[in-house]
Motif scaffolding. Structure first.
Motif: not given
Length: 197
Positions: A79-91
């Motif tokens: 999750w520590r890698a997945e969450l920031p990646k998903a948040l960047d992709e959301l933006a």
């Protein structure tokens, strides 16, 4: 590219920084969100980031059709890698003006693009607060995202029965309280919540 109404980036970066500040020892701690420990809030943030990323892209399917209440969200080992990646992709998805137009879907509900954007920003603001309060971190949401979340929750409370907000009964907050406190109250949370000692 034509300007979009609001950049998700400032708020997604704030949430990513909060997540980065969570220790492994805090994952089981309680939060202001009933039934959710810190790990569940993080899991919910990951799920909503993916769902609203795909809603913005109009890439409808399993991620946008899933009811967020169907199961207790959780995080996996990455999750520590997945969450920031998903948040960047959301933006990034919502930087496309097409995301804000037409219809899309999230949580199994069809809605106009601009409504989906407001829902996503509201989720980021409120669950960012949940995460900050539960882990003892300072929290100042992006002002534009906060304004959007407040307007969305105020409209939802006015349309609801007996002061029901999106997340539960509205908690009354003084009219002169800070906008974040008023927003959190509209979400059905007590802005004075503190984590147990």
């Amino acid at each position: 590219m034509t300007d979009t109404p609001l950049d998700f980036g400032p708020q997604t970066r704030i949430v990513a920084r909060l997540a980065e500040g969570v220790t492994d020892a805090q994952l089981a701690d309680g939060t202001p969100c009933p039934r959710y420990a810190v790990r569940h809030v993080l899991g919910h943030l990951l799920g909503l980031a993916v769902a609203f990323r795909d809603a913005g892209r109009k890439d409808l399917g399993a991620t946008t059709d899933t009811d967020p209440q169907a199961a207790l969200p959780d995080v996996g080992p990455a999750w520590r890698a997945e969450l920031p990646k998903a948040l960047d992709e959301l933006a990034e998805a919502w930087r496309d003006p097409a995301a804000w137009t037409g219809m899309t879907r999230a949580g199994g509900f069809d809605m106009p693009g601009e409504v989906a954007a407001a829902v996503a920003l509201d989720e980021l603001v409120v669950h960012g607060w949940d995460l900050a309060r539960a882990t003892g971190q300072p929290y100042t949401p992006d002002p534009a995202a906060l304004e959007t979340a407040h307007a969305f929750l105020r409209a939802a409370a006015e349309e609801g029965d007996r002061g029901e907000g999106i997340f539960g009964p509205v908690v009354l907050v003084p009219a002169d309280a800070p906008l974040l406190d008023r927003t959190i109250g509209l979400s059905g949370r007590d802005p004075g919540w503190v984590r147990p000692a």
